[in-house]
Scaffold this active site. Structure first.
Site, PDB file in Angstrom:
ATOM      1  N   TRP A 139     111.467  59.742  67.405  1.00 25.09           N
ATOM      2  CA  TRP A 139     112.774  60.410  67.408  1.00 25.09           C
ATOM      3  C   TRP A 139     112.592  61.913  67.205  1.00 25.09           C
ATOM      4  CZ3 TRP A 139     115.484  63.533  64.084  1.00 25.09           C
ATOM      5  CH2 TRP A 139     116.844  63.716  64.342  1.00 25.09           C
ATOM      6  N   HIS A 140     111.602  62.282  66.381  1.00 20.15           N
ATOM      7  CA  HIS A 140     111.360  63.701  66.116  1.00 20.15           C
ATOM      8  C   HIS A 140     110.730  64.412  67.310  1.00 20.15           C
ATOM      9  CE1 HIS A 140     112.125  62.614  61.910  1.00 20.15           C
ATOM     10  NE2 HIS A 140     112.280  63.909  61.692  1.00 20.15           N
ATOM     11  N   GLY A 141     110.131  63.664  68.220  1.00 16.48           N
ATOM     12  CA  GLY A 141     109.557  64.323  69.390  1.00 16.48           C
ATOM     13  C   GLY A 141     108.549  63.448  70.107  1.00 16.48           C
TER      14      GLY A 141
END
Length: 469
Positions: A302-304
């Site tokens: 989700w963060h990248g």
């Protein structure tokens, strides 16, 4: 391949898909009041909505990551998509998915008014970096009438000023040194560990400051959004940390991924096998541990879209899973060592241990690759030279300005730490501010506002870190 679609299209797509699917589920419930509800049909509808909504996010955010890995493995040359990720897409996608699942599970009534639902999805303060809102807690606030209330304006302004202080002074000064260290790790290898600590300060100040601004703006409209932080650096375990940091994402993952995952057929089968091998209690821990790992790998993604984010998620998942699996063993050790949970010394040890474990994970988050993270870890152990701090040029006056910049950052952190300690002791800062003479409140706000242009390293702040997610 170049793709150029107005960013608002994706917001509309996510809104219309989940709005329509929720109404479809409601329609099935209404026409089958006297009959048995077609559960399978409802399930197909919610899966259809999830695939479309989550598929949009997956394509935009992860397609190039997938192509790069396919090219690397197969030595092929598939073209990448050249597109700009729409602002806030990770937030409003999760918000709309949460709404759809709440309707499917009967936790919320489907909204028939498209305008009201669109307002819930696109309420502008939270659109860029959260918090991820829940329909049940926001719908009535957004659609009910609001009167002008001075105390809401006052609270909103105070929260915004406090957020600007965290962002413009604490986070921005930390970023000056963090960028210098990580952009030239060979030159500043002796302070690699400080680079990670500075990144933690920067990330916390940037994100928490941004959320303060969001909550302050919303409060001025009479809307109270959920708090997204609760003094995470006072956490006594990594699992406790994730109950205090980015709370809206953590609770979203818990409610919509972790719990359904632990109750899934695959996990039930795994639990039965583990129960036969290790016993009932350990069998349950196995399913929880596997679910934790999956959840945190997803949080990392989700963060990248990168392997270092996956590594970061896996690292946190392993620690939390191991802690759960070893809980009984830890109790035995504490009994043998005569350690009491109420001991202040032990509590402080737990906080320091958690802080160290969290920052070890940050090595994966603040660099571009797993290899870079491992290299910085090596430098932290082999090349410790704190004096290198004074070699970093900061501000327009150059190296001579460095001690004053470090002092500014230190004082900003101390002020923030004092406020955090008060909140950790249960002092409600909003109530405390309400009891403070308005002249003193005004003076504090003015001093904080004046300090921003005087002591910030730049006249215009960089964008918020979490806005890119």
């Amino acid at each position: 391949m170049i793709i150029s679609i107005p960013a608002v299209f994706f917001l509309l797509f996510s809104t219309l898909v989940t709005y329509g699917c929720a109404l479809w589920i409601k329609h099935i419930d209404n026409i089958q009041v006297e009959e048995k509800v077609d559960v399978k049909k409802k399930k197909r509808i919610v899966i259809f909505g999830i695939v479309l909504d989550l598929g949009m996010l997956a394509f935009l955010k992860y397609s190039n990551f997938l192509i790069l890995n396919i090219n690397a493995i197969t030595n092929s040359h598939i073209n990448l998509f050249h597109m700009i990720l729409p602002l806030g897409i990770s937030y409003y996608t999760f918000q709309t998915l949460g709404y759809l699942l709440d309707v499917y599970w009967g936790r919320a009534e489907a909204e028939t008014n498209l305008g009201k639902y669109a307002l819930f999805v696109s309420f502008f303060p939270q659109l860029v970096q959260g918090p991820i809102g829940r329909y049940g807690r926001l719908a009535d606030q957004l659609t009910s009438s609001h009167k002008f209330e001075l105390h809401q304006i006052k609270y909103g302004v105070e929260r915004i000023v406090w957020g600007l202080f965290k962002k413009m002074i604490v986070a921005e000064w930390a970023s000056v040194y963090r960028i210098a260290i990580f952009s030239n790790p060979e030159q500043y290898s002796g302070i690699a560990v400080f680079g990670v600590l500075l990144y933690t300060i920067e990330l916390y100040g940037d994100f928490a400051g941004g959320i303060d601004i969001v909550l302050g703006v919303a409060a001025m409209f009479g809307i109270r959004l959920d708090e997204n932080f609760r003094q995470p650096l006072f956490s006594v375990s990594i699992s406790d940390f994730w109950r205090r940091w980015h709370i809206s994402l953590g609770t979203w993952m818990k409610d919509y991924v972790f719990y359904p995952l632990t109750l899934s057929k695959a996990m039930c089968k795994l639990q039965k096998k583990a129960k036969v091998k290790w016993g009932r209690k350990k069998g349950r821990f196995v399913t929880i541990a596997v679910s934790d790992l999956i959840v945190f790998v997803l949080v990392g993604l989700w963060h990248g879209p990168s392997w270092n984010n996956i590594g970061w998620g896996f690292y946190n998942g392993v620690i939390i899973a191991t802690s759960g699996f070893m809980a009984d063993t830890y109790k035995v050790w504490k009994t043998k060592l005569h350690i009491k949970d109420q001991s202040k010394g032990y509590h402080l040890f737990m906080i320091l241990r958690t802080f160290i474990l969290f920052n070890l994970g940050q090595y994966f988050d603040c660099v571009s690759s797993v290899g870079e993270a491992l290299k910085m870890m090596k430098y932290s152990v082999t090349s410790f030279q704190p004096s290198q701090f004074l070699m970093i040029s900061s501000g327009k006056l150059g190296v001579e300005y460095t001690p004053y910049a470090l002092l500014t950052l230190f004082i900003g952190c101390v002020i923030w730490f004092i406020v955090s300690v008060l909140k950790e002791k249960g002092i409600n800062m909003e109530e405390a501010a309400a009891k403070t003479p308005i002249a003193l409140e005004f003076l504090i706000c003015i001093l904080l506002l004046i300090s921003i242009p005087l002591f910030s390293p730049m006249s215009v702040a960089r964008g918020f870190i979490y806005a890119q997610f």
